[in-house]
Scaffold this motif. Structure first.
Motif, PDB file in Angstrom:
ATOM      1  N   PHE A  15     -64.667  18.505  51.073  1.00  0.00           N
ATOM      2  CA  PHE A  15     -64.556  17.097  50.723  1.00  0.00           C
ATOM      3  C   PHE A  15     -65.923  16.433  50.568  1.00  0.00           C
ATOM      4  O   PHE A  15     -66.128  15.637  49.657  1.00  0.00           O
ATOM      5  N   GLY A  16     -66.874  16.751  51.441  1.00  0.00           N
ATOM      6  CA  GLY A  16     -68.187  16.103  51.430  1.00  0.00           C
ATOM      7  C   GLY A  16     -68.907  16.167  50.099  1.00  0.00           C
ATOM      8  O   GLY A  16     -69.242  15.140  49.508  1.00  0.00           O
ATOM      9  N   PRO A  17     -69.148  17.360  49.574  1.00  0.00           N
ATOM     10  CA  PRO A  17     -69.852  17.453  48.288  1.00  0.00           C
ATOM     11  C   PRO A  17     -69.074  16.843  47.127  1.00  0.00           C
ATOM     12  O   PRO A  17     -69.661  16.278  46.214  1.00  0.00           O
ATOM     13  N   ILE A  18     -67.746  16.941  47.161  1.00  0.00           N
ATOM     14  CA  ILE A  18     -66.930  16.398  46.077  1.00  0.00           C
ATOM     15  C   ILE A  18     -66.916  14.876  46.118  1.00  0.00           C
ATOM     16  O   ILE A  18     -66.906  14.218  45.083  1.00  0.00           O
ATOM     17  N   ALA A  19     -66.942  14.297  47.313  1.00  0.00           N
ATOM     18  CA  ALA A  19     -66.796  12.847  47.465  1.00  0.00           C
ATOM     19  C   ALA A  19     -68.069  12.074  47.151  1.00  0.00           C
ATOM     20  O   ALA A  19     -68.006  10.887  46.829  1.00  0.00           O
ATOM     21  N   PHE A  20     -69.227  12.711  47.210  1.00  0.00           N
ATOM     22  CA  PHE A  20     -70.489  11.975  47.117  1.00  0.00           C
ATOM     23  C   PHE A  20     -70.637  11.199  45.816  1.00  0.00           C
ATOM     24  O   PHE A  20     -70.814   9.972  45.828  1.00  0.00           O
ATOM     25  N   VAL A  21     -70.582  11.871  44.693  1.00  0.00           N
ATOM     26  CA  VAL A  21     -70.817  11.212  43.405  1.00  0.00           C
ATOM     27  C   VAL A  21     -69.762  10.133  43.113  1.00  0.00           C
ATOM     28  O   VAL A  21     -70.127   9.010  42.731  1.00  0.00           O
ATOM     29  N   PRO A  22     -68.466  10.401  43.292  1.00  0.00           N
ATOM     30  CA  PRO A  22     -67.486   9.330  43.059  1.00  0.00           C
ATOM     31  C   PRO A  22     -67.714   8.106  43.942  1.00  0.00           C
ATOM     32  O   PRO A  22     -67.516   6.975  43.494  1.00  0.00           O
ATOM     33  N   MET A  23     -68.158   8.311  45.187  1.00  0.00           N
ATOM     34  CA  MET A  23     -68.400   7.163  46.069  1.00  0.00           C
ATOM     35  C   MET A  23     -69.555   6.309  45.540  1.00  0.00           C
ATOM     36  O   MET A  23     -69.494   5.079  45.597  1.00  0.00           O
ATOM     37  N   VAL A  24     -70.584   6.951  45.029  1.00  0.00           N
ATOM     38  CA  VAL A  24     -71.713   6.204  44.456  1.00  0.00           C
ATOM     39  C   VAL A  24     -71.238   5.411  43.241  1.00  0.00           C
ATOM     40  O   VAL A  24     -71.560   4.224  43.087  1.00  0.00           O
ATOM     41  N   ILE A  41     -75.278  -3.856  47.312  1.00  0.00           N
ATOM     42  CA  ILE A  41     -74.838  -3.607  48.693  1.00  0.00           C
ATOM     43  C   ILE A  41     -73.727  -2.559  48.737  1.00  0.00           C
ATOM     44  O   ILE A  41     -73.781  -1.637  49.549  1.00  0.00           O
ATOM     45  N   CYS A  42     -72.714  -2.685  47.887  1.00  0.00           N
ATOM     46  CA  CYS A  42     -71.616  -1.704  47.884  1.00  0.00           C
ATOM     47  C   CYS A  42     -72.113  -0.322  47.501  1.00  0.00           C
ATOM     48  O   CYS A  42     -71.687   0.674  48.077  1.00  0.00           O
ATOM     49  N   THR A  43     -73.015  -0.274  46.538  1.00  0.00           N
ATOM     50  CA  THR A  43     -73.566   1.016  46.118  1.00  0.00           C
ATOM     51  C   THR A  43     -74.296   1.676  47.281  1.00  0.00           C
ATOM     52  O   THR A  43     -74.097   2.861  47.560  1.00  0.00           O
ATOM     53  N   ILE A  44     -75.123   0.899  47.955  1.00  0.00           N
ATOM     54  CA  ILE A  44     -75.882   1.433  49.090  1.00  0.00           C
ATOM     55  C   ILE A  44     -74.933   1.859  50.210  1.00  0.00           C
ATOM     56  O   ILE A  44     -75.078   2.946  50.779  1.00  0.00           O
ATOM     57  N   LEU A  45     -73.942   1.024  50.503  1.00  0.00           N
ATOM     58  CA  LEU A  45     -72.998   1.323  51.577  1.00  0.00           C
ATOM     59  C   LEU A  45     -72.199   2.593  51.275  1.00  0.00           C
ATOM     60  O   LEU A  45     -72.117   3.511  52.101  1.00  0.00           O
ATOM     61  N   LEU A  46     -71.622   2.673  50.076  1.00  0.00           N
ATOM     62  CA  LEU A  46     -70.813   3.845  49.739  1.00  0.00           C
ATOM     63  C   LEU A  46     -71.674   5.099  49.550  1.00  0.00           C
ATOM     64  O   LEU A  46     -71.223   6.208  49.847  1.00  0.00           O
ATOM     65  N   THR A  47     -72.915   4.938  49.101  1.00  0.00           N
ATOM     66  CA  THR A  47     -73.831   6.075  49.026  1.00  0.00           C
ATOM     67  C   THR A  47     -74.122   6.597  50.429  1.00  0.00           C
ATOM     68  O   THR A  47     -74.129   7.809  50.660  1.00  0.00           O
ATOM     69  N   SER A  48     -74.333   5.690  51.357  1.00  0.00           N
ATOM     70  CA  SER A  48     -74.583   6.092  52.751  1.00  0.00           C
ATOM     71  C   SER A  48     -73.382   6.818  53.342  1.00  0.00           C
ATOM     72  O   SER A  48     -73.534   7.840  54.023  1.00  0.00           O
ATOM     73  N   ILE A  49     -72.182   6.314  53.070  1.00  0.00           N
ATOM     74  CA  ILE A  49     -70.966   6.975  53.557  1.00  0.00           C
ATOM     75  C   ILE A  49     -70.836   8.352  52.909  1.00  0.00           C
ATOM     76  O   ILE A  49     -70.507   9.335  53.576  1.00  0.00           O
ATOM     77  N   GLY A  50     -71.113   8.438  51.606  1.00  0.00           N
ATOM     78  CA  GLY A  50     -71.071   9.716  50.907  1.00  0.00           C
ATOM     79  C   GLY A  50     -72.071  10.711  51.488  1.00  0.00           C
ATOM     80  O   GLY A  50     -71.760  11.888  51.665  1.00  0.00           O
ATOM     81  N   LEU A  51     -73.278  10.227  51.804  1.00  0.00           N
ATOM     82  CA  LEU A  51     -74.287  11.092  52.432  1.00  0.00           C
ATOM     83  C   LEU A  51     -73.821  11.569  53.801  1.00  0.00           C
ATOM     84  O   LEU A  51     -74.044  12.722  54.175  1.00  0.00           O
ATOM     85  N   ALA A  52     -73.179  10.675  54.550  1.00  0.00           N
ATOM     86  CA  ALA A  52     -72.664  11.054  55.871  1.00  0.00           C
ATOM     87  C   ALA A  52     -71.605  12.152  55.736  1.00  0.00           C
ATOM     88  O   ALA A  52     -71.605  13.128  56.502  1.00  0.00           O
ATOM     89  N   PHE A  53     -70.700  12.001  54.761  1.00  0.00           N
ATOM     90  CA  PHE A  53     -69.695  13.047  54.517  1.00  0.00           C
ATOM     91  C   PHE A  53     -70.365  14.366  54.147  1.00  0.00           C
ATOM     92  O   PHE A  53     -69.960  15.439  54.590  1.00  0.00           O
ATOM     93  N   TYR A  54     -71.384  14.280  53.310  1.00  0.00           N
ATOM     94  CA  TYR A  54     -72.087  15.475  52.862  1.00  0.00           C
ATOM     95  C   TYR A  54     -72.754  16.171  54.050  1.00  0.00           C
ATOM     96  O   TYR A  54     -72.668  17.385  54.211  1.00  0.00           O
TER      97      TYR A  54
END
Length: 136
Positions: A15-24, A41-54
């Motif tokens: 899930f982590g690698p797949i979720a990163f780009v769509p979250m950004v 702000i949303c881009t930064i927040l969701l990018t951070s969440i995507g990085l955490a998943f990754y």
């Protein structure tokens, strides 16, 4: 217990690698169309969440590798004890297990390098956007 843990972690690893780009992309779209803001702000927040998943995915991959190594050792011992393989076949199995582990580690390294690449792409895009908007 190790096998159950591995089975539970496996979907999260993918899930982590797949979720990163769509979250950004979702973060950027939210900033652009919903909040109509340029602060990102949303881009930064969701990018951070995507990085955490990754990152979580990467850590779980390491845990699964440990489980794999235990399973390989156990399989080798069972094959040897039960006489399910000749000495030559057991040696080939050892080599096969080693190659499998190397491939697994290579996949993890490639995933990490891909993450770094994606983050650098996002940083470059943000810098290009901010420099072109400041010139106008």
């Amino acid at each position: 217990a190790d096998m159950r843990t591995r089975v539970r972690l496996t979907p999260l690893i993918y899930f982590g690698p797949i979720a990163f780009v769509p979250m950004v992309i979702i973060g950027a779209l939210l900033d652009l169309f919903v909040f109509k803001s340029s602060n990102g702000i949303c881009t930064i927040l969701l990018t951070s969440i995507g990085l955490a998943f990754y990152l979580l995915s990467f850590i779980m991959s390491i845990l699964v590798l440990k489980t794999e190594k235990k399973a390989q050792k156990r399989a080798y011992e069972i094959m040897k004890a039960e006489g399910l393989a000749t000495a030559e076949e057991l040696e080939m199995c050892k080599k096969l297990f080693r190659l499998y582990n190397i491939e697994y580690i290579n996949d993890m390294v490639i995933a990490l390098l891909e993450l770094i690449y994606r983050v650098l792409q996002i940083i470059a895009y943000v810098q290009n956007s901010s420099s072109s908007s400041s010139k106008q």
